[in-house]
Design a protein around this motif. Structure first.
Motif, PDB file in Angstrom:
ATOM      1  N   TYR A 108       0.836  -1.209   0.000  1.00 57.61           N
ATOM      2  CA  TYR A 108       0.000   0.000   0.000  1.00 57.61           C
ATOM      3  C   TYR A 108       0.870   1.258   0.000  1.00 57.61           C
ATOM      4  N   LEU A 109       1.882   1.289   0.855  1.00 53.86           N
ATOM      5  CA  LEU A 109       2.759   2.461   0.932  1.00 53.86           C
ATOM      6  C   LEU A 109       3.495   2.695  -0.383  1.00 53.86           C
ATOM      7  N   ALA A 110       3.990   1.630  -0.996  1.00 56.19           N
ATOM      8  CA  ALA A 110       4.742   1.766  -2.244  1.00 56.19           C
ATOM      9  C   ALA A 110       3.861   2.248  -3.395  1.00 56.19           C
ATOM     10  N   CYS A 111       2.578   1.888  -3.373  1.00 59.04           N
ATOM     11  CA  CYS A 111       1.679   2.205  -4.484  1.00 59.04           C
ATOM     12  C   CYS A 111       0.872   3.485  -4.286  1.00 59.04           C
ATOM     13  N   GLU A 112       0.943   4.090  -3.117  1.00 57.73           N
ATOM     14  CA  GLU A 112       0.040   5.202  -2.821  1.00 57.73           C
ATOM     15  C   GLU A 112       0.232   6.426  -3.708  1.00 57.73           C
ATOM     16  N   TYR A 150       0.788   6.355  -6.928  1.00 55.53           N
ATOM     17  CA  TYR A 150       0.431   5.999  -8.298  1.00 55.53           C
ATOM     18  C   TYR A 150      -1.086   5.902  -8.424  1.00 55.53           C
ATOM     19  N   ASP A 151      -1.679   6.790  -9.189  1.00 52.88           N
ATOM     20  CA  ASP A 151      -3.135   6.809  -9.338  1.00 52.88           C
ATOM     21  C   ASP A 151      -3.689   5.549  -9.981  1.00 52.88           C
ATOM     22  N   SER A 152      -2.911   4.901 -10.836  1.00 56.84           N
ATOM     23  CA  SER A 152      -3.397   3.744 -11.581  1.00 56.84           C
ATOM     24  C   SER A 152      -3.018   2.408 -10.954  1.00 56.84           C
ATOM     25  N   PHE A 153      -2.483   2.443  -9.734  1.00 63.52           N
ATOM     26  CA  PHE A 153      -2.137   1.218  -9.019  1.00 63.52           C
ATOM     27  C   PHE A 153      -3.145   0.993  -7.901  1.00 63.52           C
ATOM     28  N   GLU A 154      -3.558  -0.241  -7.759  1.00 67.00           N
ATOM     29  CA  GLU A 154      -4.475  -0.648  -6.692  1.00 67.00           C
ATOM     30  C   GLU A 154      -3.831  -1.829  -5.982  1.00 67.00           C
ATOM     31  N   VAL A 155      -4.164  -2.019  -4.728  1.00 69.48           N
ATOM     32  CA  VAL A 155      -3.654  -3.149  -3.946  1.00 69.48           C
ATOM     33  C   VAL A 155      -4.848  -3.966  -3.475  1.00 69.48           C
ATOM     34  N   SER A 156      -4.730  -5.278  -3.569  1.00 68.45           N
ATOM     35  CA  SER A 156      -5.812  -6.164  -3.145  1.00 68.45           C
ATOM     36  C   SER A 156      -5.309  -7.185  -2.133  1.00 68.45           C
ATOM     37  N   ASP A 157      -6.123  -7.442  -1.130  1.00 72.31           N
ATOM     38  CA  ASP A 157      -5.826  -8.480  -0.137  1.00 72.31           C
ATOM     39  C   ASP A 157      -6.644  -9.746  -0.414  1.00 72.31           C
ATOM     40  N   ILE A 158      -7.082  -9.908  -1.648  1.00 70.21           N
ATOM     41  CA  ILE A 158      -8.007 -10.977  -2.015  1.00 70.21           C
ATOM     42  C   ILE A 158      -7.485 -12.369  -1.664  1.00 70.21           C
ATOM     43  N   GLU A 159      -6.161 -12.551  -1.685  1.00 70.43           N
ATOM     44  CA  GLU A 159      -5.635 -13.887  -1.391  1.00 70.43           C
ATOM     45  C   GLU A 159      -5.855 -14.284   0.069  1.00 70.43           C
ATOM     46  N   SER A 160      -6.070 -13.327   0.944  1.00 71.86           N
ATOM     47  CA  SER A 160      -6.338 -13.659   2.349  1.00 71.86           C
ATOM     48  C   SER A 160      -7.715 -14.300   2.515  1.00 71.86           C
ATOM     49  N   GLU A 161      -8.564 -14.165   1.486  1.00 73.00           N
ATOM     50  CA  GLU A 161      -9.915 -14.719   1.527  1.00 73.00           C
ATOM     51  C   GLU A 161     -10.027 -16.058   0.803  1.00 73.00           C
ATOM     52  N   LEU A 162      -8.934 -16.484   0.147  1.00 71.26           N
ATOM     53  CA  LEU A 162      -8.960 -17.710  -0.653  1.00 71.26           C
ATOM     54  C   LEU A 162      -8.350 -18.877   0.111  1.00 71.26           C
ATOM     55  N   PRO A 163      -8.685 -20.106  -0.286  1.00 71.16           N
ATOM     56  CA  PRO A 163      -8.084 -21.277   0.361  1.00 71.16           C
ATOM     57  C   PRO A 163      -6.562 -21.301   0.166  1.00 71.16           C
ATOM     58  N   GLU A 164      -5.868 -21.835   1.155  1.00 69.35           N
ATOM     59  CA  GLU A 164      -4.415 -21.964   1.067  1.00 69.35           C
ATOM     60  C   GLU A 164      -4.061 -23.310   0.463  1.00 69.35           C
ATOM     61  N   PRO A 165      -2.922 -23.401  -0.232  1.00 69.35           N
ATOM     62  CA  PRO A 165      -2.002 -22.331  -0.574  1.00 69.35           C
ATOM     63  C   PRO A 165      -2.537 -21.494  -1.730  1.00 69.35           C
ATOM     64  N   SER A 166      -1.900 -20.359  -1.971  1.00 70.08           N
ATOM     65  CA  SER A 166      -2.332 -19.444  -3.024  1.00 70.08           C
ATOM     66  C   SER A 166      -1.847 -19.920  -4.390  1.00 70.08           C
ATOM     67  N   TYR A 167      -2.763 -19.998  -5.332  1.00 70.91           N
ATOM     68  CA  TYR A 167      -2.433 -20.295  -6.728  1.00 70.91           C
ATOM     69  C   TYR A 167      -2.962 -19.158  -7.587  1.00 70.91           C
ATOM     70  N   SER A 168      -2.163 -18.722  -8.539  1.00 72.04           N
ATOM     71  CA  SER A 168      -2.514 -17.570  -9.374  1.00 72.04           C
ATOM     72  C   SER A 168      -3.856 -17.741 -10.078  1.00 72.04           C
ATOM     73  N   VAL A 169      -4.129 -18.934 -10.556  1.00 71.14           N
ATOM     74  CA  VAL A 169      -5.378 -19.163 -11.279  1.00 71.14           C
ATOM     75  C   VAL A 169      -6.586 -18.865 -10.392  1.00 71.14           C
ATOM     76  N   HIS A 170      -6.508 -19.221  -9.119  1.00 67.67           N
ATOM     77  CA  HIS A 170      -7.625 -18.948  -8.199  1.00 67.67           C
ATOM     78  C   HIS A 170      -7.740 -17.452  -7.915  1.00 67.67           C
ATOM     79  N   THR A 171      -6.602 -16.784  -7.831  1.00 68.65           N
ATOM     80  CA  THR A 171      -6.613 -15.334  -7.591  1.00 68.65           C
ATOM     81  C   THR A 171      -7.265 -14.606  -8.758  1.00 68.65           C
TER      82      THR A 171
END
Length: 113
Positions: free
Chosen positions: A66-70, A72-93
């Motif tokens: 969040y700090l690194a992207c703040e 940049y107007d066109s950058f967004e940060v998502s915590d979506i992987e914290s809501e997905l089953p572990e382990p994280s796989y890109s396809v699920h994200t």
């Protein structure tokens, strides 16, 4: 800026342990060269293929991102992987992002490392 239907966005996932200028430069280059509306940074919650443990916790890496992207107007940060089953796989994200933001055209960015 939040992704909206008919916009073109890219996903840049990674450990971001820590996030650095290489990540930001990759996203900036893709933003301009691919004519994207934005880039969503997705810190990994639980890496499926990482041999060594991460130095920083998920919340610390999320905060750093969040700090690194703040500035940049066109950058967004998502915590979506914290809501997905572990382990994280890109396809699920990507599937979860497509569900969360219907109608958005997604690209996937991959770093050189």
């Amino acid at each position: 800026m939040i992704p909206e239907a008919s916009q073109s966005w890219a996903v840049l996932g990674g450990a971001f342990d820590p996030i650095h200028f290489g990540h930001l430069n990759l996203a900036s280059g893709a933003l301009h060269n691919a004519h994207l509306d934005g880039v969503v940074f997705v810190p990994t919650y639980s890496a499926a293929h990482r041999a060594e443990p991460m130095t920083a916790s998920f919340l610390e890496r999320l905060a750093m991102t969040y700090l690194a992207c703040e500035e940049y107007d066109s950058f967004e940060v998502s915590d979506i992987e914290s809501e997905l089953p572990e382990p994280s796989y890109s396809v699920h994200t990507v599937q979860a992002l497509k569900k969360q933001y219907p109608g958005v055209y997604w690209s996937f960015l991959i770093g050189a490392d």
